[in-house]
Write a protein that holds these residues in place. Structure first.
Motif, PDB file in Angstrom:
ATOM      1  N   LYS A  45       6.416 109.318  19.063  1.00 37.41           N
ATOM      2  CA  LYS A  45       5.790 108.589  17.947  1.00 37.41           C
ATOM      3  C   LYS A  45       5.696 107.082  18.230  1.00 37.41           C
ATOM      4  O   LYS A  45       4.642 106.479  18.067  1.00 37.41           O
ATOM      5  CB  LYS A  45       6.598 108.828  16.648  1.00 37.41           C
ATOM      6  N   THR A  47       5.945 105.672  21.103  1.00 37.23           N
ATOM      7  CA  THR A  47       5.092 105.476  22.285  1.00 37.23           C
ATOM      8  C   THR A  47       3.636 105.393  21.848  1.00 37.23           C
ATOM      9  O   THR A  47       2.889 104.498  22.276  1.00 37.23           O
ATOM     10  CB  THR A  47       5.308 106.644  23.277  1.00 37.23           C
ATOM     11  N   HIS A 193      11.335 108.849   9.576  1.00 36.26           N
ATOM     12  CA  HIS A 193      12.013 110.121   9.313  1.00 36.26           C
ATOM     13  C   HIS A 193      12.382 110.222   7.840  1.00 36.26           C
ATOM     14  O   HIS A 193      12.970 111.219   7.427  1.00 36.26           O
ATOM     15  CB  HIS A 193      13.301 110.217  10.138  1.00 36.26           C
TER      16      HIS A 193
HETATM   17  N1  LIG Z   1      10.398 102.576  28.562  1.00 30.93           N
HETATM   18  C1  LIG Z   1      10.701 103.867  28.699  1.00 30.93           C
HETATM   19  N2  LIG Z   1      11.037 104.366  29.900  1.00 30.93           N
HETATM   20  C2  LIG Z   1      11.327 105.679  30.074  1.00 30.93           C
HETATM   21  N3  LIG Z   1      11.324 106.586  29.059  1.00 30.93           N
HETATM   22  C3  LIG Z   1      11.006 106.132  27.828  1.00 30.93           C
HETATM   23  C4  LIG Z   1      10.686 104.768  27.587  1.00 30.93           C
HETATM   24  N4  LIG Z   1      10.403 104.627  26.272  1.00 30.93           N
HETATM   25  C5  LIG Z   1      10.552 105.841  25.718  1.00 30.93           C
HETATM   26  N5  LIG Z   1      10.906 106.751  26.646  1.00 30.93           N
HETATM   27  C6  LIG Z   1      11.125 108.186  26.432  1.00 30.93           C
HETATM   28  O1  LIG Z   1       9.949 108.710  25.837  1.00 30.93           O
HETATM   29  C7  LIG Z   1      10.263 109.692  24.875  1.00 30.93           C
HETATM   30  C8  LIG Z   1       9.560 109.349  23.571  1.00 30.93           C
HETATM   31  O2  LIG Z   1      10.131 108.165  23.047  1.00 30.93           O
HETATM   32  P1  LIG Z   1       9.623 107.558  21.676  1.00 30.93           P
HETATM   33  O3  LIG Z   1      10.425 106.342  21.413  1.00 30.93           O
HETATM   34  O4  LIG Z   1       8.141 107.446  21.681  1.00 30.93           O
HETATM   35  O5  LIG Z   1      10.018 108.740  20.675  1.00 30.93           O
HETATM   36  P2  LIG Z   1      10.037 108.793  19.082  1.00 30.93           P
HETATM   37  O6  LIG Z   1       9.264 110.010  18.674  1.00 30.93           O
HETATM   38  O7  LIG Z   1       9.576 107.504  18.514  1.00 30.93           O
HETATM   39  O8  LIG Z   1      11.576 109.044  18.829  1.00 30.93           O
HETATM   40  P3  LIG Z   1      12.580 108.669  17.625  1.00 30.93           P
HETATM   41  O9  LIG Z   1      12.239 109.570  16.485  1.00 30.93           O
HETATM   42  O10 LIG Z   1      13.907 108.991  18.198  1.00 30.93           O
HETATM   43  O11 LIG Z   1      12.412 107.211  17.340  1.00 30.93           O
HETATM   44  C9  LIG Z   1      11.781 109.764  24.798  1.00 30.93           C
HETATM   45  O12 LIG Z   1      12.214 110.864  25.553  1.00 30.93           O
HETATM   46  C10 LIG Z   1      12.235 108.471  25.446  1.00 30.93           C
HETATM   47  O13 LIG Z   1      13.458 108.628  26.122  1.00 30.93           O
END
Ligand SMILES: Nc1ncnc2c1ncn2[C@@H]1O[C@H](COP(=O)(O)OP(=O)(O)OP(=O)(O)O)[C@@H](O)[C@H]1O
Length: 219
Positions: A45, A47, A193
């Motif tokens: 999300k 990302t 969330h």
């Molecule tokens: N700079 C980075 N380098 C390597 N992996 C990354 C990086 N940023 C995020 N990730 C990985 O990408 C995936 C998605 O991360 P993201 O932060 O987009 O998730 P999210 O859905 O926002 O999660 P949450 O609900 O925990 O905030 C995760 O597995 C995270 O470890």
């Protein structure tokens, strides 16, 4: 308000060869509704939000805003991304000065900020923090500084990543009321969330599962 839609086509993003967003295609027709992105931890999300904000680039795929040919130019000028892990604050400055600085990064006129600021502070019950030095703020008060910066900016698109973490109940509902009005002026995408958002009218929900795939949309 300009009627725009955001078209995301075949978006792909990997980190260290691990697919995070996998061929995502979606159109967000804001239509004066708030878009809420929910889903599992690590599903991509934030990302996606960072890609929309132009902070990181996708590996493949396109993003388009209707009527604008150059998406990256548009998003840099008109998108405010409030990060869930926001830390960028000058601790020797007070809250008001930090808000003036953060909004100036988006080209917002200081007088316009000050006009909105007292109104939003009153609603969020935080007038007392404006002249406090940032190093003295509590976690929730810091969050309010970032929220106020997003609300007072002149940005058309607000991408608010976990904006309510650390807010007390009263402030949460005050924030919801602000958003319910603001959606008529701005495009709002919430990443959260917090299930209390689901009770809000005028919410469109997008749910992410692993690898950035959507399995349900609409509300
Ligand atoms: N700079 C980075 N380098 C390597 N992996 C990354 C990086 N940023 C995020 N990730 C990985 O990408 C995936 C998605 O991360 P993201 O932060 O987009 O998730 P999210 O859905 O926002 O999660 P949450 O609900 O925990 O905030 C995760 O597995 C995270 O470890």
């Amino acid at each position: 308000m300009e009627d725009i839609s955001l078209n995301i086509h075949n978006l792909k993003k990997k980190y260290d060869d691990k697919p995070i967003i996998n061929n995502l295609s979606i159109t967000i027709n804001f239509n004066r509704k708030i878009t809420l992105i929910t889903g599992m931890n690590g599903s991509g999300k934030s990302t996606l939000a960072k890609i929309i904000a132009g902070i990181i680039l996708p590996d493949e795929g396109t993003l388009q805003i209707s009527n604008h040919t150059n998406f990256s130019k548009w998003t840099k000028r008109t998108t405010y991304y409030l990060s869930s892990a926001e830390r960028g604050m000058f601790y020797k400055l007070n809250s008001r000065q930090n808000i003036e600085y953060l909004t100036s990064l988006k080209g917002t006129n200081k007088n316009d900020v000050l006009k909105k600021l007292s109104n939003y502070c009153e609603k969020l019950n935080c007038k007392d923090i404006l002249e406090m030095s940032a190093e003295k703020l509590s976690t929730g008060q810091k969050k309010k500084v970032f929220i106020l910066s997003a609300l007072c900016s002149n940005c058309q698109l607000l991408l608010l990543d976990e904006p309510t973490n650390g807010l007390d109940d009263e402030s949460f509902y005050a924030f919801i009321e602000i958003l319910a009005k603001l959606r008529l002026e701005k495009k709002i995408v919430l990443i959260s969330h917090d299930k209390r958002f689901l009770d809000m009218p005028n919410i469109e929900r997008i749910i992410f599962e692993k690898n950035g795939e959507i399995y349900w949309e609409g509300c």
